[in-house]
Write a protein that holds these residues in place. Structure first.
Motif, PDB file in Angstrom:
ATOM      1  N   ALA A 145     -18.742 -42.711  17.383  1.00 47.88           N
ATOM      2  CA  ALA A 145     -17.810 -43.808  17.109  1.00 47.88           C
ATOM      3  C   ALA A 145     -17.411 -43.788  15.635  1.00 47.88           C
ATOM      4  O   ALA A 145     -16.227 -43.891  15.294  1.00 47.88           O
ATOM      5  N   ASN A 146     -18.385 -43.625  14.764  1.00 52.83           N
ATOM      6  CA  ASN A 146     -18.075 -43.630  13.329  1.00 52.83           C
ATOM      7  C   ASN A 146     -17.238 -42.425  12.914  1.00 52.83           C
ATOM      8  O   ASN A 146     -16.386 -42.535  12.033  1.00 52.83           O
ATOM      9  N   THR A 147     -17.469 -41.289  13.558  1.00 52.46           N
ATOM     10  CA  THR A 147     -16.642 -40.109  13.280  1.00 52.46           C
ATOM     11  C   THR A 147     -15.195 -40.389  13.663  1.00 52.46           C
ATOM     12  O   THR A 147     -14.257 -40.128  12.898  1.00 52.46           O
ATOM     13  N   ALA A 148     -15.013 -40.932  14.867  1.00 56.92           N
ATOM     14  CA  ALA A 148     -13.654 -41.212  15.348  1.00 56.92           C
ATOM     15  C   ALA A 148     -12.975 -42.249  14.450  1.00 56.92           C
ATOM     16  O   ALA A 148     -11.787 -42.120  14.114  1.00 56.92           O
ATOM     17  N   ILE A 149     -13.721 -43.256  14.041  1.00 58.72           N
ATOM     18  CA  ILE A 149     -13.151 -44.308  13.187  1.00 58.72           C
ATOM     19  C   ILE A 149     -12.681 -43.704  11.853  1.00 58.72           C
ATOM     20  O   ILE A 149     -11.583 -43.991  11.371  1.00 58.72           O
ATOM     21  N   GLU A 150     -13.522 -42.841  11.298  1.00 61.91           N
ATOM     22  CA  GLU A 150     -13.167 -42.218  10.020  1.00 61.91           C
ATOM     23  C   GLU A 150     -11.893 -41.372  10.173  1.00 61.91           C
ATOM     24  O   GLU A 150     -10.992 -41.420   9.323  1.00 61.91           O
ATOM     25  N   CYS A 151     -11.820 -40.636  11.264  1.00 66.26           N
ATOM     26  CA  CYS A 151     -10.627 -39.791  11.497  1.00 66.26           C
ATOM     27  C   CYS A 151      -9.383 -40.659  11.657  1.00 66.26           C
ATOM     28  O   CYS A 151      -8.314 -40.343  11.112  1.00 66.26           O
ATOM     29  N   ILE A 152      -9.498 -41.734  12.412  1.00 70.52           N
ATOM     30  CA  ILE A 152      -8.314 -42.571  12.663  1.00 70.52           C
ATOM     31  C   ILE A 152      -7.889 -43.298  11.384  1.00 70.52           C
ATOM     32  O   ILE A 152      -6.688 -43.469  11.134  1.00 70.52           O
ATOM     33  N   ASP A 153      -8.850 -43.683  10.565  1.00 67.11           N
ATOM     34  CA  ASP A 153      -8.485 -44.292   9.276  1.00 67.11           C
ATOM     35  C   ASP A 153      -7.636 -43.313   8.452  1.00 67.11           C
ATOM     36  O   ASP A 153      -6.675 -43.703   7.783  1.00 67.11           O
ATOM     37  N   LYS A 154      -8.002 -42.052   8.537  1.00 69.66           N
ATOM     38  CA  LYS A 154      -7.225 -41.032   7.795  1.00 69.66           C
ATOM     39  C   LYS A 154      -5.829 -40.897   8.400  1.00 69.66           C
ATOM     40  O   LYS A 154      -4.825 -40.804   7.685  1.00 69.66           O
ATOM     41  N   LEU A 155      -5.798 -40.864   9.711  1.00 68.52           N
ATOM     42  CA  LEU A 155      -4.504 -40.767  10.397  1.00 68.52           C
ATOM     43  C   LEU A 155      -3.604 -41.925  10.010  1.00 68.52           C
ATOM     44  O   LEU A 155      -2.410 -41.764   9.812  1.00 68.52           O
ATOM     45  N   ARG A 156      -4.200 -43.098   9.901  1.00 68.34           N
ATOM     46  CA  ARG A 156      -3.398 -44.291   9.619  1.00 68.34           C
ATOM     47  C   ARG A 156      -2.647 -44.152   8.294  1.00 68.34           C
ATOM     48  O   ARG A 156      -1.500 -44.578   8.173  1.00 68.34           O
ATOM     49  N   ASP A 157      -3.295 -43.533   7.326  1.00 72.11           N
ATOM     50  CA  ASP A 157      -2.636 -43.356   6.019  1.00 72.11           C
ATOM     51  C   ASP A 157      -1.293 -42.665   6.186  1.00 72.11           C
ATOM     52  O   ASP A 157      -0.261 -43.131   5.697  1.00 72.11           O
ATOM     53  N   THR A 158      -1.299 -41.566   6.904  1.00 70.83           N
ATOM     54  CA  THR A 158      -0.040 -40.816   7.043  1.00 70.83           C
ATOM     55  C   THR A 158       0.923 -41.493   8.014  1.00 70.83           C
ATOM     56  O   THR A 158       2.132 -41.451   7.823  1.00 70.83           O
ATOM     57  N   MET A 159       0.378 -42.165   9.043  1.00 69.38           N
ATOM     58  CA  MET A 159       1.255 -42.908   9.967  1.00 69.38           C
ATOM     59  C   MET A 159       1.995 -44.022   9.221  1.00 69.38           C
ATOM     60  O   MET A 159       3.168 -44.294   9.465  1.00 69.38           O
ATOM     61  N   GLN A 160       1.257 -44.644   8.291  1.00 64.33           N
ATOM     62  CA  GLN A 160       1.847 -45.743   7.519  1.00 64.33           C
ATOM     63  C   GLN A 160       2.955 -45.215   6.601  1.00 64.33           C
ATOM     64  O   GLN A 160       4.046 -45.764   6.555  1.00 64.33           O
ATOM     65  N   SER A 161       2.654 -44.103   5.909  1.00 66.92           N
ATOM     66  CA  SER A 161       3.649 -43.535   4.986  1.00 66.92           C
ATOM     67  C   SER A 161       4.942 -43.182   5.711  1.00 66.92           C
ATOM     68  O   SER A 161       6.039 -43.388   5.202  1.00 66.92           O
ATOM     69  N   HIS A 162       4.807 -42.608   6.908  1.00 71.68           N
ATOM     70  CA  HIS A 162       5.985 -42.141   7.645  1.00 71.68           C
ATOM     71  C   HIS A 162       6.528 -43.169   8.641  1.00 71.68           C
ATOM     72  O   HIS A 162       7.473 -42.869   9.357  1.00 71.68           O
ATOM     73  N   GLU A 163       5.855 -44.322   8.710  1.00 70.28           N
ATOM     74  CA  GLU A 163       6.254 -45.396   9.641  1.00 70.28           C
ATOM     75  C   GLU A 163       6.354 -44.851  11.068  1.00 70.28           C
ATOM     76  O   GLU A 163       7.386 -44.956  11.728  1.00 70.28           O
ATOM     77  N   ARG A 164       5.236 -44.272  11.485  1.00 72.62           N
ATOM     78  CA  ARG A 164       5.206 -43.606  12.790  1.00 72.62           C
ATOM     79  C   ARG A 164       4.299 -44.318  13.786  1.00 72.62           C
ATOM     80  O   ARG A 164       3.514 -45.190  13.423  1.00 72.62           O
TER      81      ARG A 164
END
Ligand code: F6P
Length: 323
Positions: A145-164
């Motif tokens: 769970a913590n691995t997945a959470i860490e990965c998704i937090d990283k994904l969110r950074d780029t999703m936010q930048s690109h408004e995706r």
């Protein structure tokens, strides 16, 4: 019957925390003057006599290692009567007075078969899916769970930048426990699990629309592999609304990595309890947690139980997502 020599095996999909559990079994056995052997490659090792003597040296510095030093497998041969008979004969030949089997449902069914042939066996739940009905907790879930959470937090950074929009697929085979937990932890826009029927328009598109109306410009959709593929969900979103989602399948990344403190300590407690149970003359049991306490249950009773996603999680999902 006195216990002088035991075996320990890991079987099924590996889970972070199996190593600390093996360590605990070996150390507890040594504390009681019991010889301990590692059975390698799950039940295949029992059939083939693929064993290795374990002592303080062979298990040193594994408390912080993911995977399993004993290797693991899903043994097809052990599912047959012939394979089981071979394994039982091997147990007798090797003089094993008891076995600790670490794994999921399939591992427990194998252990029950051994027990029916008179072999003492105690099971320990270990699977990132956390889908074993008789226990609230299984080794590996917390790390995954913590691995997945860490990965998704990283994904969110780029999703936010690109408004995706991002669609992330989480492991769990037919169960959604991991996806639900991870989805709540990352504040997903929508979470899809196989246990709860969903209406695509209402539970995904409507939630994205509402979020958009409230000023959000990126959206995180978490889908359990048992509820559908991220690629399919993404294609459907693209068809329904003016978004071009990116797909991420976290896959086996979730099965690796340094076990968390919670997984290490619970694995240590469960390994200790399994050996104590063998010493107390118990057999055909699963070590489990219930209402915050460690307990144990008959294998068949445990396998017959049913576990569902907590209603509270479903309520929270309805209340907090798509705002
Ligand atoms: O049971 C653990 C698990 O990781 C599931 O979540 C997943 O569906 C399956 O194992 C994958 O199995 P394999 O390692 O054989 O690809």
């Amino acid at each position: 019957m006195s216990i002088k020599r035991i075996g320990v095996l890991t079987s099924g999909g590996d889970a972070p925390g199996m190593n600390p559990c093996v360590r605990s079994v070996v150390r507890t056995a040594m504390y009681h003057g019991i010889e301990c052997y590692g059975i390698r490659r799950g039940y295949n090792g029992l059939i083939n006599g693929d064993i290795v003597r374990l002592d303080e040296k062979s298990i040193s510095h594994i408390i912080n290692r993911g995977g399993t030093i004993l290797y693991t497998a899903r043994s097809k041969e052990f599912m047959t009567e012939e394979g089981q008979n071979k394994a039982v004969s091997m147990c007798k030949l090797l003089g094993l007075d008891g076995i600790v089997a670490i794994g999921g449902d399939g591992t427990f069914r194998g252990a029950r078969a051994l027990s029916k042939h008179g072999i003492n066996v105690i099971c320990i739940p270990a699977t990132i899916d956390n889908d074993i009905s008789c226990t609230n907790y299984s080794i590996g879930f917390d790390t995954a769970a913590n691995t997945a959470i860490e990965c998704i937090d990283k994904l969110r950074d780029t999703m936010q930048s690109h408004e995706r929009c991002s669609v992330v697929e989480i492991m769990g085979r037919n169960a959604g426990f991991l996806a639900m937990y991870v989805g709540l932890a990352v504040g997903a826009t929508a979470i899809l699990v196989p246990e709860k029927k969903f209406d695509f328009e209402q539970d995904v598109i409507e939630k994205i629309r509402k979020a958009r109306l409230n000023g959000f410009t990126h959206y995180m959709i978490v889908v359990a592999e048992g509820a559908g593929s991220a690629a399919d969900i993404s294609a459907k979103i693209k068809e329904a609304i003016d978004l071009d989602p990116r797909v991420t399948v976290l896959g086996h990344i979730q099965r690796g990595g340094v076990p968390t403190g919670r997984d290490r300590v619970n694995a240590t407690k469960m390994g200790y309890l399994a050996v104590e149970m063998l010493l107390a003359g118990k057999t055909n049991r699963i070590v489990c947690t219930h209402a915050g306490r460690f307990t144990d249950i008959d294998i068949s009773e445990g396998l017959a139980m049913h576990k569902d996603i907590q209603q509270m999680e479903v309520d929270i999902l309805a209340a907090l997502t798509g705002i």
